[in-house]
Design a protein around this motif. Sequence first.
Motif, PDB file in Angstrom:
ATOM      1  N   HIS A   5     -24.942  39.761  -3.299  1.00  0.00           N
ATOM      2  CA  HIS A   5     -24.626  41.173  -2.961  1.00  0.00           C
ATOM      3  C   HIS A   5     -23.111  41.293  -3.490  1.00  0.00           C
ATOM      4  N   ARG A   6     -22.548  40.409  -3.629  1.00  0.00           N
ATOM      5  CA  ARG A   6     -21.056  40.647  -4.298  1.00  0.00           C
ATOM      6  C   ARG A   6     -21.093  41.199  -5.688  1.00  0.00           C
ATOM      7  N   LYS A   7     -22.091  40.362  -6.612  1.00  0.00           N
ATOM      8  CA  LYS A   7     -22.120  41.033  -8.004  1.00  0.00           C
ATOM      9  C   LYS A   7     -23.371  41.647  -8.114  1.00  0.00           C
ATOM     10  N   GLN A   8     -24.409  41.856  -7.196  1.00  0.00           N
ATOM     11  CA  GLN A   8     -25.410  42.511  -7.297  1.00  0.00           C
ATOM     12  C   GLN A   8     -26.309  41.989  -8.336  1.00  0.00           C
ATOM     13  N   PHE A   9     -26.746  40.883  -8.307  1.00  0.00           N
ATOM     14  CA  PHE A   9     -27.883  40.205  -9.192  1.00  0.00           C
ATOM     15  C   PHE A   9     -28.720  39.488  -8.408  1.00  0.00           C
ATOM     16  N   ILE A  10     -29.919  39.315  -9.152  1.00  0.00           N
ATOM     17  CA  ILE A  10     -30.884  38.435  -8.536  1.00  0.00           C
ATOM     18  C   ILE A  10     -31.458  37.351  -9.783  1.00  0.00           C
ATOM     19  N   PHE A  11     -31.299  36.408  -9.486  1.00  0.00           N
ATOM     20  CA  PHE A  11     -31.945  35.335 -10.551  1.00  0.00           C
ATOM     21  C   PHE A  11     -33.365  34.702 -10.032  1.00  0.00           C
ATOM     22  N   ILE A  12     -34.212  35.012 -10.877  1.00  0.00           N
ATOM     23  CA  ILE A  12     -35.799  34.758 -10.736  1.00  0.00           C
ATOM     24  C   ILE A  12     -35.647  33.056 -11.313  1.00  0.00           C
ATOM     25  N   HIS A  13     -35.939  32.312 -10.501  1.00  0.00           N
ATOM     26  CA  HIS A  13     -35.958  30.748 -11.250  1.00  0.00           C
ATOM     27  C   HIS A  13     -37.539  30.322 -11.452  1.00  0.00           C
ATOM     28  N   ILE A  14     -37.730  30.321 -12.665  1.00  0.00           N
ATOM     29  CA  ILE A  14     -39.088  29.718 -13.344  1.00  0.00           C
ATOM     30  C   ILE A  14     -38.913  28.333 -13.418  1.00  0.00           C
ATOM     31  N   TYR A  15     -39.682  27.312 -12.886  1.00  0.00           N
ATOM     32  CA  TYR A  15     -39.251  25.924 -12.983  1.00  0.00           C
ATOM     33  C   TYR A  15     -39.304  25.516 -14.399  1.00  0.00           C
ATOM     34  N   LYS A  16     -38.581  24.525 -14.433  1.00  0.00           N
ATOM     35  CA  LYS A  16     -38.559  23.733 -15.884  1.00  0.00           C
ATOM     36  C   LYS A  16     -38.054  24.573 -16.845  1.00  0.00           C
ATOM     37  N   THR A  17     -37.050  25.518 -16.566  1.00  0.00           N
ATOM     38  CA  THR A  17     -36.399  26.425 -17.737  1.00  0.00           C
ATOM     39  C   THR A  17     -34.912  26.228 -17.469  1.00  0.00           C
ATOM     40  N   ALA A  18     -34.564  25.321 -17.315  1.00  0.00           N
ATOM     41  CA  ALA A  18     -32.979  24.858 -17.096  1.00  0.00           C
ATOM     42  C   ALA A  18     -32.442  25.686 -15.817  1.00  0.00           C
TER      43      ALA A  18
END
Length: 236
Positions: A5-18
């Motif tokens: 919420h601080r930087k207003q981002f969402i990271f979608i974590h696909i497995y095995k992609t670092a």
Amino acid sequence: MLISHRKQFIFIHIYKTAGTSVMGVFSPYCRLIDRMAYDYKFTRELFRVINRLMRWGNDGMKQYTGFHKHAKAHEVREKLERKQFDSYYKFSFVRNPYDFLVSLYFYAKQFERDPSRRALKDMEYKDFLRRVISNNTACQLDFITDPKDSSLLVDFIGRFETLEKDIAIIQEKLGIKIDGSIKHMNSSFKRKSRDYRVYYDEESRNLVENHFQRDLDLLGYNFNGFNKDMRIMPNF
């Protein structure tokens, strides 16, 4: 996945992609519960112990953060206010499907004590591919597109193969200080060769090509690497 919420981002974590390496960069800017689950060593290990005792498995972190670690973009959208989801900067990372599956194979073989994975101990790679396909395993695009109309739900797609360059692009976009090089974490230690191509013959190549054709086409990958551009682009 991560929410800031601080930087207003969402990271979608696909497995095995670092994704674990990416989380190491961005988790300090995220919700306290995300940092407790993925960043702070003491609470992270405590949560893992509780997960094992409760037999929550892969759903464990969902009990704390409200989201599966590898939640799909459309699942996150359903839980957040639509205005918030639309306005936050959303990003994810992808990987060559041929390399992705080899990494997944060796990663899964590390968990020999897990009853659900015990059968993988002596399984050949080609048999693993058949199992993945028979289970209708999700493609990478399934994590970042709308299941109804296949539209893209993220603003930026980085590549595993150009990890540092793409992380720097995201950091600049979000106004986050770039500090040092990126370390690859959570790698599959049993993998003998980093060149995924040595694990394939014509039949196994065809198995991947047939099931993961959409990833190959739209994300711009082929057996020997990737094209400069992706065919799927943000609709923002």
